[in-house]
Motif scaffolding. Structure first.
Motif, PDB file in Angstrom:
ATOM      1  N   UNK A   1      19.655 -57.182 -28.745  1.00  0.00           N
ATOM      2  CA  UNK A   1      19.795 -57.487 -27.517  1.00  0.00           C
ATOM      3  C   UNK A   1      21.393 -58.030 -26.925  1.00  0.00           C
ATOM      4  N   UNK A   2      21.747 -58.563 -27.956  1.00  0.00           N
ATOM      5  CA  UNK A   2      23.214 -59.481 -27.752  1.00  0.00           C
ATOM      6  C   UNK A   2      24.133 -58.154 -27.459  1.00  0.00           C
ATOM      7  N   UNK A   3      23.939 -57.069 -28.090  1.00  0.00           N
ATOM      8  CA  UNK A   3      25.025 -55.948 -28.171  1.00  0.00           C
ATOM      9  C   UNK A   3      24.717 -55.350 -26.951  1.00  0.00           C
TER      10      UNK A   3
ATOM     11  N   UNK B   1      31.393 -57.271 -34.163  1.00  0.00           N
ATOM     12  CA  UNK B   1      31.039 -58.616 -34.951  1.00  0.00           C
ATOM     13  C   UNK B   1      29.550 -58.783 -35.019  1.00  0.00           C
ATOM     14  N   UNK B   2      28.715 -58.549 -33.922  1.00  0.00           N
ATOM     15  CA  UNK B   2      27.493 -58.719 -33.928  1.00  0.00           C
ATOM     16  C   UNK B   2      26.847 -57.720 -35.061  1.00  0.00           C
TER      17      UNK B   2
ATOM     18  N   UNK C   1      36.642 -61.223 -36.578  1.00  0.00           N
ATOM     19  CA  UNK C   1      36.251 -62.012 -37.677  1.00  0.00           C
ATOM     20  C   UNK C   1      35.055 -62.976 -37.485  1.00  0.00           C
ATOM     21  N   UNK C   2      35.087 -63.664 -38.459  1.00  0.00           N
ATOM     22  CA  UNK C   2      33.758 -64.630 -38.710  1.00  0.00           C
ATOM     23  C   UNK C   2      34.341 -65.800 -38.012  1.00  0.00           C
TER      24      UNK C   2
ATOM     25  N   UNK D   1      24.668 -58.073 -38.788  1.00  0.00           N
ATOM     26  CA  UNK D   1      23.533 -57.140 -39.011  1.00  0.00           C
ATOM     27  C   UNK D   1      23.845 -56.429 -40.348  1.00  0.00           C
ATOM     28  N   UNK D   2      24.733 -56.083 -40.518  1.00  0.00           N
ATOM     29  CA  UNK D   2      25.371 -55.515 -41.817  1.00  0.00           C
ATOM     30  C   UNK D   2      25.155 -56.289 -43.162  1.00  0.00           C
ATOM     31  N   UNK D   3      25.639 -57.648 -43.101  1.00  0.00           N
ATOM     32  CA  UNK D   3      25.441 -58.472 -43.875  1.00  0.00           C
ATOM     33  C   UNK D   3      24.296 -59.175 -44.405  1.00  0.00           C
ATOM     34  N   UNK D   4      23.378 -58.962 -43.236  1.00  0.00           N
ATOM     35  CA  UNK D   4      21.923 -59.535 -43.245  1.00  0.00           C
ATOM     36  C   UNK D   4      21.857 -60.752 -43.007  1.00  0.00           C
ATOM     37  N   UNK D   5      22.502 -61.199 -42.216  1.00  0.00           N
ATOM     38  CA  UNK D   5      22.364 -62.654 -41.472  1.00  0.00           C
ATOM     39  C   UNK D   5      21.016 -62.921 -40.999  1.00  0.00           C
TER      40      UNK D   5
END
Length: 551
Positions: free
Chosen positions: A86-88, A449-450, A303-304, A454-458
């Motif tokens: 949703x944020x995307x 960034x979002x 970046x994070x 998702x890719x790093x499974x946060x």
């Protein structure tokens, strides 16, 4: 708008430029040279702004950082819980709206002429609506208790509020950026005000709410503070909502007070520039074009966040206060050296040194943290990372004053260059132009960034459940904070290598511009309507005369 007279006018001192240059010499002589006296005037410490207004500006500057916005993304992700998907979607929609909104807002602001000035009306009228919108943002979890990340009604309300806040924020952002360019006509006083405001803001706790929030999050996260009853998520909810609303109200009231007492002292052109003239004032403004291109390329930096690394990996949100303590012992030194550096080094050198030193120094920290791999890496070791980050923070502390003052002052100088080149100022249109392409890039980087999360499974629910992220997720949170910003944003350095509004060029520009303002103030002080019409035409003709003129 009344023409500015410096505070020393009441003491009988001259305030029309330098000696009698306005009577002795015409502006824009064929040889393009100015006397030493005229150039020295560029560096004189002239005082136009009174003590009350300077104090108000310091408080206003503090109010801009008197918030917990550092944790706003964590609030949306873990407290309000809006899904990354949703944020995307909202990031894309709001990004397009932001760009369209900016163009029309800039045109409106640049055509504004009132007895209170060009920017002040927007700051006063929109202060309360802006504060209310921010309060509603922090109160949203109370309106949607117990809903999950995919709740559609919550997402719709969140989206509408975000779009409304963006519209109000655009007017306020443009006006806030314009205030420091018009509050005083003299570059030395402007630099002094920026330096004083940034120093005292830091000294008296502009970041106090963020610091309190960080400590409380640590105490809750390490079970020092426990809920008397119910889950720990209720404690987090009270903390975020309470601190968010409190800081919004305090900052809003302080801003409203300053906005009512401040004055704009740089007179705008009598005639308002057309949209095409506004666009032309950007295309023939080399400093703005270079800064805009640099900003665009830097905007692709992804970046994070440091807070994600400190909280989700080290479980030590307050680590930044320990690592930053030695640098804090420098006190006012980083700000005291700003005027000396301004006089002895080119603006681009100061801009690049202060803006990129931090990213460069993070490279060795990344390699140190990566020793041991994802599972047993030093990036998880609080002591090792505390030592490395303390050295890092101490080094960049020397550049803190430059980093806070130089970029803003370079933008202010580009506006003065616009006035010198064209005879009128287009702060709003220039501000939007600088941000427009960056916002296009920002749509991409926000989505990316979002997507990285998702890719790093946060896990969005882990924080309020008291659970930890996986080792792989932790490592990539560290890597995205330490190395990714430089790897993706370094092209922004290239355009600034060609920035040359420094030294003799800068001196000549201000010598001519300050003399032109003095002559105009003298003419307008007792002018009739016919004379003012002539002044207006002359202002608009400056751009034609200066079309091929170079400093």
């Amino acid at each position: 708008m009344p023409f500015a007279r410096p505070a020393n006018a009441a003491r009988g001192e001259r305030c029309d430029g330098v000696e009698n240059n306005a009577e002795k010499q015409e502006i824009g002589r064929p040889d393009g040279e100015f006397t030493k006296q005229q150039v020295d005037y560029v560096y004189q410490d002239r005082r136009y702004v009174g003590t009350r207004e300077v104090a108000g500006y310091v408080l206003w500057d503090m109010a801009q950082s008197f918030n917990i916005n550092t944790y706003s993304q964590r609030f949306v992700n873990t407290i309000l819980q809006v899904s990354f998907r949703y944020q995307q979607i909202l990031s894309f929609i709001n990004g397009i709206w932001d760009i369209v909104n900016d163009i029309f807002t800039a045109a409106i602001v640049d055509k504004t002429r009132t007895r209170w000035g060009k920017f002040k009306p927007y700051l006063v009228l929109l202060a309360i609506p802006g504060t209310v919108g921010t309060c509603l943002y922090w109160l949203m979890p109370l309106f949607f208790p117990g809903t999950g990340p995919e709740d559609l009604n919550k997402f719709i309300v969140y989206s509408v509020l975000a779009i409304l806040r963006e519209g109000i924020g655009t007017f306020l952002g443009i006006a806030q950026g314009g205030i420091i360019t018009t509050i005083t006509p003299h570059p030395v006083e402007r630099t002094r005000m920026l330096t004083v405001a940034n120093f005292f803001s830091g000294l008296f706790g502009e970041k106090l709410p963020e610091q309190i929030m960080t400590i409380l999050l640590d105490l809750i996260g390490n079970n020092v503070i426990k809920p008397k009853k119910g889950p720990v998520s209720a404690l987090y909810l009270k903390l975020f909502v309470g601190m968010g609303v409190f800081t919004s109200v305090v900052a809003g009231l302080v801003s409203l007070w300053f906005n009512t007492i401040m004055r704009e002292r740089v007179a705008q052109s009598v005639k308002t520039p057309s949209i095409m003239q506004g666009i032309r004032s950007i295309t023939n403004n080399k400093p703005v074009l270079l800064m805009t291109l640099s900003q665009i390329l830097s905007s692709f930096s992804v970046g994070g966040s440091r807070s994600d690394y400190f909280i989700d990996v080290l479980n030590f949100a307050s680590l930044g206060y320990i690592t930053g303590f030695p640098g804090g012992l420098l006190g006012p030194l980083p700000f005291m050296i700003v005027p000396w550096f301004r006089r002895h080094f080119q603006s681009r050198t100061l801009y690049l040194a202060s803006g990129y030193i931090g990213q460069v120094l993070m490279v060795p920290i990344f390699f140190i943290g990566s020793i041991g791999g994802k599972k047993n890496g030093l990036y998880k070791n609080r002591i090792v990372m505390a030592v490395a980050l303390t050295i890092y923070e101490t080094i960049i502390a020397f550049f803190y004053g430059l980093r806070k003052v130089i970029p803003t002052e370079m933008y202010n100088e580009s506006m003065d260059y616009c006035e010198w080149k064209n005879g009128y100022r287009t702060e709003a249109m220039t501000s939007v132009a600088k941000g427009l392409a960056s916002k296009l890039a920002g749509i991409y980087t926000n989505l990316l960034s979002l997507q990285i999360k998702r890719w790093i499974k946060y896990d969005q629910t882990a924080y309020i459940r008291g659970a930890a992220q996986s080792d792989s997720t932790k490592y990539w949170l560290f890597a995205s904070y330490a190395i990714l910003p430089l790897a993706t944003g370094f092209p922004g350095i290239i355009p600034m290598l060609f920035y040359d509004l420094s030294g003799k060029k800068r001196e000549k520009m201000y010598a001519e511009l300050l003399e032109r303002r003095a002559n105009m103030a003298k003419t307008a002080s007792d002018a009739d309507r016919e004379t003012m019409a002539k002044v207006a035409d002359e202002q608009m003709e400056i751009g034609v005369k200066n079309k091929n003129k170079k400093l």
